[in-house]
Scaffold this active site. Structure first.
Site, PDB file in Angstrom:
ATOM      1  N   GLY A   6     -20.492 -45.047  -7.039  1.00 51.15           N
ATOM      2  CA  GLY A   6     -21.062 -44.279  -7.610  1.00 51.15           C
ATOM      3  C   GLY A   6     -21.112 -44.171  -9.222  1.00 51.15           C
ATOM      4  O   GLY A   6     -21.529 -43.542  -9.829  1.00 51.15           O
ATOM      5  N   GLN A   7     -20.320 -45.213  -9.629  1.00 53.43           N
ATOM      6  CA  GLN A   7     -20.043 -45.330 -11.230  1.00 53.43           C
ATOM      7  C   GLN A   7     -21.477 -45.847 -11.732  1.00 53.43           C
ATOM      8  O   GLN A   7     -21.986 -46.837 -11.359  1.00 53.43           O
ATOM      9  CB  GLN A   7     -18.723 -46.349 -11.319  1.00 53.43           C
ATOM     10  CG  GLN A   7     -18.634 -46.263 -12.958  1.00 53.43           C
ATOM     11  CD  GLN A   7     -17.399 -47.460 -13.178  1.00 53.43           C
ATOM     12  OE1 GLN A   7     -16.957 -48.021 -12.299  1.00 53.43           O
ATOM     13  NE2 GLN A   7     -16.863 -47.152 -14.460  1.00 53.43           N
ATOM     14  N   THR A   8     -21.827 -44.926 -12.783  1.00 57.27           N
ATOM     15  CA  THR A   8     -22.915 -45.316 -13.604  1.00 57.27           C
ATOM     16  C   THR A   8     -22.705 -45.574 -14.800  1.00 57.27           C
ATOM     17  O   THR A   8     -23.683 -46.402 -15.623  1.00 57.27           O
ATOM     18  CB  THR A   8     -24.179 -44.313 -13.542  1.00 57.27           C
ATOM     19  OG1 THR A   8     -23.349 -43.054 -14.077  1.00 57.27           O
ATOM     20  CG2 THR A   8     -24.535 -43.982 -12.086  1.00 57.27           C
ATOM     21  N   VAL A   9     -21.963 -45.368 -15.369  1.00 54.14           N
ATOM     22  CA  VAL A   9     -21.419 -45.466 -16.954  1.00 54.14           C
ATOM     23  C   VAL A   9     -20.194 -46.709 -16.789  1.00 54.14           C
ATOM     24  O   VAL A   9     -19.179 -46.354 -16.270  1.00 54.14           O
ATOM     25  CB  VAL A   9     -20.961 -44.394 -17.544  1.00 54.14           C
ATOM     26  CG1 VAL A   9     -20.532 -44.741 -19.136  1.00 54.14           C
ATOM     27  CG2 VAL A   9     -22.100 -43.504 -17.808  1.00 54.14           C
ATOM     28  N   HIS A  57     -13.617 -43.126 -17.000  1.00 56.63           N
ATOM     29  CA  HIS A  57     -13.450 -41.634 -17.257  1.00 56.63           C
ATOM     30  C   HIS A  57     -13.235 -40.908 -15.859  1.00 56.63           C
ATOM     31  O   HIS A  57     -13.640 -41.094 -14.835  1.00 56.63           O
ATOM     32  CB  HIS A  57     -14.934 -41.197 -17.900  1.00 56.63           C
ATOM     33  CG  HIS A  57     -16.138 -41.571 -16.811  1.00 56.63           C
ATOM     34  ND1 HIS A  57     -16.778 -42.731 -16.735  1.00 56.63           N
ATOM     35  CD2 HIS A  57     -16.843 -40.663 -16.092  1.00 56.63           C
ATOM     36  CE1 HIS A  57     -17.769 -42.478 -16.015  1.00 56.63           C
ATOM     37  NE2 HIS A  57     -17.817 -41.306 -15.451  1.00 56.63           N
ATOM     38  N   HIS A  76     -13.001 -37.244 -14.193  1.00 43.91           N
ATOM     39  CA  HIS A  76     -13.882 -36.022 -13.915  1.00 43.91           C
ATOM     40  C   HIS A  76     -12.877 -34.954 -13.717  1.00 43.91           C
ATOM     41  O   HIS A  76     -12.126 -35.002 -12.609  1.00 43.91           O
ATOM     42  CB  HIS A  76     -14.719 -36.149 -12.703  1.00 43.91           C
ATOM     43  CG  HIS A  76     -15.834 -37.134 -12.930  1.00 43.91           C
ATOM     44  ND1 HIS A  76     -17.226 -36.504 -13.467  1.00 43.91           N
ATOM     45  CD2 HIS A  76     -16.021 -38.537 -12.908  1.00 43.91           C
ATOM     46  CE1 HIS A  76     -17.895 -37.581 -13.770  1.00 43.91           C
ATOM     47  NE2 HIS A  76     -17.374 -38.707 -13.303  1.00 43.91           N
TER      48      HIS A  76
END
Length: 135
Positions: free
Chosen positions: A99-102, A106, A108
């Site tokens: 699910g990593q989109t960037v 980072h 959360h």
């Protein structure tokens, strides 16, 4: 974990996080900074991001991990005072399948509140829909 230099080089990718103005940071130390998530799943949802544009936390140096956990602790203390959440989820997505989109690491830090979901059992295990419950 690798232990490369934390400074970016001329081959480092650009990052949407590094384009955010410094005044929007909610905290920082020498290696990482924190921003509120622009698509929060709860009030106070915060991202902890290394200044070095690595793709996932698996690429982080030991000192970046230490700096990140220092900032998680500082941000949690601030969120405890401001919002008094009942719990937290803390984690990261590594890779598109997760699910990593960037493509810039980072963490959360997600404040959780009693009643924000019907049954919180399983927590982050619900990242794979329908597979989170284990009772």
């Amino acid at each position: 974990m690798s232990d490369p230099s934390p400074a970016p080089d001329e081959h480092s990718p650009t990052s949407v996080f590094l384009e955010v103005p410094a005044e929007e940071q909610v905290a920082q130390n020498s290696l990482v900074f924190a921003l509120r998530d622009t698509h929060p799943v709860s009030p106070g949802h915060t991202l902890i991001i290394p200044f070095r544009p690595i793709v996932t936390w698996f690429d982080a140096a030991a000192r970046e991990w230490a700096a990140a956990w220092d900032l998680v602790d500082r941000c949690k203390d601030e969120l405890d005072s401001a919002l008094a959440p009942d719990g937290y989820n803390v984690g990261f997505n590594a890779g598109r399948a997760a699910g990593q989109t960037v493509p810039h690491a980072h963490l959360h830090l997600i404040p959780r509140f009693a009643g924000d979901v019907q049954n919180p059992a399983g927590g982050v295990r619900h990242a794979v829909i329908g597979r989170g419950f284990y009772e």
